[in-house]
Write a protein that holds these residues in place. Structure first.
Motif, short mmCIF file in Angstrom:
data_model
loop_
_atom_site.label_atom_id
_atom_site.label_comp_id
_atom_site.label_asym_id
_atom_site.label_seq_id
_atom_site.Cartn_x
_atom_site.Cartn_y
_atom_site.Cartn_z
N ALA A 36 53.41 9.70 24.71
CA ALA A 36 53.94 9.12 23.47
C ALA A 36 55.31 8.48 23.67
CB ALA A 36 54.01 10.19 22.38
N GLU A 37 56.05 8.94 24.67
CA GLU A 37 57.35 8.35 24.94
C GLU A 37 57.23 6.89 25.35
OE1 GLU A 37 58.97 10.88 27.97
OE2 GLU A 37 58.97 12.64 26.66
N ARG A 38 56.03 6.48 25.80
CA ARG A 38 55.83 5.10 26.24
C ARG A 38 54.96 4.28 25.29
NH1 ARG A 38 53.75 5.92 32.13
NH2 ARG A 38 52.77 7.71 31.15
N VAL A 39 54.53 4.88 24.19
CA VAL A 39 53.71 4.17 23.20
C VAL A 39 54.60 3.88 21.99
CG1 VAL A 39 51.66 4.28 21.74
CG2 VAL A 39 51.62 5.32 24.01
N PRO A 40 54.93 2.61 21.77
CA PRO A 40 55.92 2.26 20.74
C PRO A 40 55.65 2.82 19.35
CG PRO A 40 55.23 0.31 21.97
CD PRO A 40 54.37 1.44 22.42
N GLY A 41 54.40 2.88 18.93
CA GLY A 41 54.08 3.34 17.57
C GLY A 41 53.73 4.80 17.48
N GLY A 42 53.67 5.50 18.62
CA GLY A 42 53.36 6.93 18.62
C GLY A 42 51.89 7.20 18.90
N ILE A 43 51.57 8.48 18.92
CA ILE A 43 50.20 8.93 19.20
C ILE A 43 49.78 9.94 18.15
CG2 ILE A 43 48.74 10.20 20.82
CD1 ILE A 43 50.28 9.00 23.10
N VAL A 44 48.54 9.83 17.71
CA VAL A 44 47.92 10.79 16.81
C VAL A 44 46.94 11.61 17.64
CG1 VAL A 44 46.41 11.11 14.81
CG2 VAL A 44 48.11 9.27 14.81
N TYR A 45 47.09 12.95 17.64
CA TYR A 45 46.14 13.83 18.31
C TYR A 45 44.94 14.00 17.39
CZ TYR A 45 44.30 17.97 20.67
OH TYR A 45 43.51 18.87 21.34
N LYS A 46 43.76 13.72 17.91
CA LYS A 46 42.55 13.81 17.09
C LYS A 46 41.50 14.60 17.83
CE LYS A 46 38.27 12.17 16.23
NZ LYS A 46 37.27 12.86 17.02
N ALA A 47 40.94 15.60 17.17
CA ALA A 47 39.80 16.35 17.71
C ALA A 47 39.03 16.92 16.52
CB ALA A 47 40.27 17.47 18.62
N SER A 48 37.72 16.89 16.59
CA SER A 48 36.90 17.34 15.48
C SER A 48 36.67 18.85 15.51
CB SER A 48 35.54 16.65 15.52
OG SER A 48 35.68 15.27 15.32
N PHE A 49 36.67 19.48 14.33
CA PHE A 49 36.33 20.90 14.25
C PHE A 49 34.89 21.08 13.81
CE2 PHE A 49 38.73 19.79 10.40
CZ PHE A 49 37.77 20.00 9.43
N ASP A 50 34.24 20.00 13.34
CA ASP A 50 32.82 20.05 12.98
C ASP A 50 32.23 18.67 13.22
OD1 ASP A 50 30.30 20.60 12.05
OD2 ASP A 50 30.87 20.80 9.95
N LYS A 51 31.67 18.47 14.38
CA LYS A 51 31.15 17.17 14.80
C LYS A 51 29.66 17.12 14.45
CE LYS A 51 32.19 13.43 17.16
NZ LYS A 51 33.28 12.57 16.85
N ALA A 52 29.34 16.74 13.22
CA ALA A 52 27.97 16.77 12.74
C ALA A 52 27.16 15.53 13.11
CB ALA A 52 27.96 16.94 11.23
N ASN A 53 27.81 14.48 13.59
CA ASN A 53 27.08 13.22 13.83
C ASN A 53 26.56 13.13 15.27
OD1 ASN A 53 29.56 12.96 14.99
ND2 ASN A 53 29.92 10.87 14.32
N ARG A 54 25.86 14.13 15.70
CA ARG A 54 25.30 14.17 17.05
C ARG A 54 23.84 13.75 17.03
NH1 ARG A 54 28.83 15.90 21.19
NH2 ARG A 54 30.50 17.01 20.21
N SER A 55 23.41 13.11 18.10
CA SER A 55 22.00 12.72 18.19
C SER A 55 21.12 13.90 18.55
CB SER A 55 21.83 11.59 19.22
OG SER A 55 22.30 12.01 20.48
N ASN A 56 21.71 14.97 19.09
CA ASN A 56 20.97 16.17 19.45
C ASN A 56 21.32 17.27 18.45
OD1 ASN A 56 19.97 18.53 20.52
ND2 ASN A 56 20.88 18.27 22.53
N PRO A 57 20.38 17.65 17.57
CA PRO A 57 20.72 18.64 16.55
C PRO A 57 21.10 20.01 17.12
CG PRO A 57 18.38 18.07 16.46
CD PRO A 57 19.01 17.18 17.47
N GLY A 58 20.77 20.28 18.37
CA GLY A 58 21.12 21.56 18.98
C GLY A 58 22.46 21.55 19.69
N ALA A 59 23.13 20.40 19.70
CA ALA A 59 24.40 20.27 20.42
C ALA A 59 25.51 21.05 19.70
CB ALA A 59 24.79 18.80 20.53
N ALA A 60 26.53 21.42 20.47
CA ALA A 60 27.68 22.13 19.90
C ALA A 60 28.37 21.25 18.86
CB ALA A 60 28.66 22.49 21.01
#
Length: 77
Positions: A36-60
């Protein structure tokens, strides 16, 4: 606290697709914080806690909302 992105600066949204172990989540967060020190506008940390849009219904899907929000708070700290 809201963060306003500068209109004239590049920013980055990055992170693991789905929240995983605290070790990985924090390691990615630390790397992004250094970057982030080198990205002029900053960084947003993004990670899903419930990723429901998977093509495999059995996936985590992730840890769920309560555990996921706690994990994101640990990354923030």
């Amino acid at each position: 606290m809201a963060f306003v992105f500068p209109r004239d600066a590049l920013f980055l949204i990055a992170g693991p697709c789905v929240l995983e172990s605290d070790e990985l989540n924090v390691r990615v967060g630390e790397h992004l914080a250094r970057l982030a020190e080198r990205v002029p506008g900053g960084i947003v940390y993004k990670a899903s806690f419930d990723k429901a849009n998977r093509s495999n219904p059995g996936a985590a899907r992730g840890p769920g909302i309560d555990e996921g929000l706690a994990a994101l708070d640990r990354v923030r700290r």
